[in-house]
Design an enzyme around this catalytic site. Structure first.
Site, PDB file in Angstrom:
ATOM      1  N   HIS A  90       0.851  -1.180   0.000  1.00 39.48           N
ATOM      2  CA  HIS A  90       0.000   0.000   0.000  1.00 39.48           C
ATOM      3  C   HIS A  90       0.895   1.241   0.000  1.00 39.48           C
ATOM      4  O   HIS A  90       2.124   1.127   0.073  1.00 39.48           O
ATOM      5  CB  HIS A  90      -0.936   0.004   1.221  1.00 39.48           C
TER       6      HIS A  90
HETATM    7  C1  T46 Z   1       3.083   0.205   6.865  1.00 41.02           C
HETATM    8  C2  T46 Z   1       3.676  -1.102   7.269  1.00 41.02           C
HETATM    9  C3  T46 Z   1       5.145  -1.026   7.533  1.00 41.02           C
HETATM   10  C4  T46 Z   1      -4.012  -0.543  13.880  1.00 41.02           C
HETATM   11  O1  T46 Z   1      -5.063  -0.748  14.527  1.00 41.02           O
HETATM   12  N1  T46 Z   1      -3.228   0.535  14.185  1.00 41.02           N
HETATM   13  C5  T46 Z   1      -2.063   0.791  13.532  1.00 41.02           C
HETATM   14  O2  T46 Z   1      -1.381   1.771  13.854  1.00 41.02           O
HETATM   15  C6  T46 Z   1      -1.677  -0.100  12.479  1.00 41.02           C
HETATM   16  C7  T46 Z   1      -0.396   0.162  11.693  1.00 41.02           C
HETATM   17  C8  T46 Z   1      -2.482  -1.175  12.180  1.00 41.02           C
HETATM   18  N2  T46 Z   1      -3.624  -1.391  12.874  1.00 41.02           N
HETATM   19  C9  T46 Z   1      -4.441  -2.574  12.538  1.00 41.02           C
HETATM   20  C10 T46 Z   1      -5.156  -2.464  11.204  1.00 41.02           C
HETATM   21  C11 T46 Z   1      -5.201  -3.892  10.730  1.00 41.02           C
HETATM   22  O3  T46 Z   1      -6.355  -4.509  11.249  1.00 41.02           O
HETATM   23  O4  T46 Z   1      -3.569  -3.699  12.448  1.00 41.02           O
HETATM   24  C12 T46 Z   1      -3.978  -4.553  11.380  1.00 41.02           C
HETATM   25  C13 T46 Z   1      -2.838  -4.792  10.403  1.00 41.02           C
HETATM   26  O5  T46 Z   1      -2.503  -3.567   9.735  1.00 41.02           O
HETATM   27  P1  T46 Z   1      -1.958  -3.555   8.233  1.00 41.02           P
HETATM   28  O6  T46 Z   1      -2.648  -4.577   7.422  1.00 41.02           O
HETATM   29  O7  T46 Z   1      -2.009  -2.133   7.756  1.00 41.02           O
HETATM   30  O8  T46 Z   1      -0.424  -4.002   8.459  1.00 41.02           O
HETATM   31  P2  T46 Z   1       0.773  -3.958   7.412  1.00 41.02           P
HETATM   32  O9  T46 Z   1       1.905  -4.679   8.055  1.00 41.02           O
HETATM   33  O10 T46 Z   1       0.361  -4.404   6.057  1.00 41.02           O
HETATM   34  O11 T46 Z   1       1.174  -2.409   7.289  1.00 41.02           O
HETATM   35  C14 T46 Z   1       1.665  -1.721   8.429  1.00 41.02           C
HETATM   36  C15 T46 Z   1       1.172  -0.279   8.423  1.00 41.02           C
HETATM   37  O12 T46 Z   1      -0.247  -0.275   8.362  1.00 41.02           O
HETATM   38  C16 T46 Z   1       1.698   0.528   7.271  1.00 41.02           C
HETATM   39  O13 T46 Z   1       1.589   1.902   7.559  1.00 41.02           O
HETATM   40  O14 T46 Z   1       3.689   0.933   6.090  1.00 41.02           O
HETATM   41  O15 T46 Z   1       3.081  -1.706   8.413  1.00 41.02           O
END
Ligand code: T46
Length: 152
Positions: free
Chosen positions: A63
């Site tokens: 993303h």
């Molecule tokens: C990025 C990479 C390095 C939250 O509730 N609060 C938060 O601050 C974050 C980051 C996530 N979440 C929840 C939302 C989703 O249900 O945690 C779950 C997993 O998040 P996401 O699918 O966005 O995780 P990644 O590893 O794909 O991405 C994250 C960050 O979202 C993003 O900013 O650059 O880590």
């Protein structure tokens, strides 16, 4: 200026992305690395999260962010971050606790090749806002084109 903030950093050929070498203070009692947010980062973090226990074959990220700046450090183990500005792409290995990666807004990122013990810590410039994410690569490219025609 970004370059002035990071004492020791290199560009990776993707707009605004920089690999930063952080201090490593060696000591018989163990090593220590440090960052002072106001002095060493181009933003003051509003949020910190960390990613761990990632099965080796899984890919995270895929993303981009409209406004968010991030600084990533793999404080334990190793992983690879693929960064893409819509024109150029690079792979950056985060494989030591004194190496950081700065990501400005509008960079498509992908985290992969996590070692079994990897702990990826992320400092973010804003509180969590899912509406601020761009999750579709074609939409990302459209925004890049708009951005480049506004700021040629
Ligand atoms: C990025 C990479 C390095 C939250 O509730 N609060 C938060 O601050 C974050 C980051 C996530 N979440 C929840 C939302 C989703 O249900 O945690 C779950 C997993 O998040 P996401 O699918 O966005 O995780 P990644 O590893 O794909 O991405 C994250 C960050 O979202 C993003 O900013 O650059 O880590």
């Amino acid at each position: 200026m970004l370059e002035e903030k990071f004492v020791s950093s290199i560009e990776v050929g993707v707009r605004g992305v920089r690999v930063v070498e952080l201090p490593r203070i060696e000591d018989p009692r163990g090593n220590l690395s440090v960052m002072e947010f106001e002095k060493d980062l181009p933003f003051v973090p509003a949020r910190c999260f960390w990613i761990y226990n990632v099965p080796g074959h899984h890919v995270r990220g895929e993303h981009s962010h409209r406004r968010l700046e991030q600084f990533l450090v793999c404080v334990k183990g190793a992983c690879v971050i693929t960064v893409d500005d819509g024109r150029n792409r690079a792979d950056v290995a985060l494989d030591r606790p004194n190496r950081g990666l700065y990501l400005p807004p509008l960079i498509w990122d992908m985290m992969h090749q996590f070692s079994h013990d990897a702990v990826l810590m992320v400092l973010a410039s804003e509180r969590y806002d899912p509406a601020e994410y761009i999750r579709n690569y074609d939409e990302f490219l459209q925004l890049i084109n708009q951005y480049e025609s506004t700021f040629p």
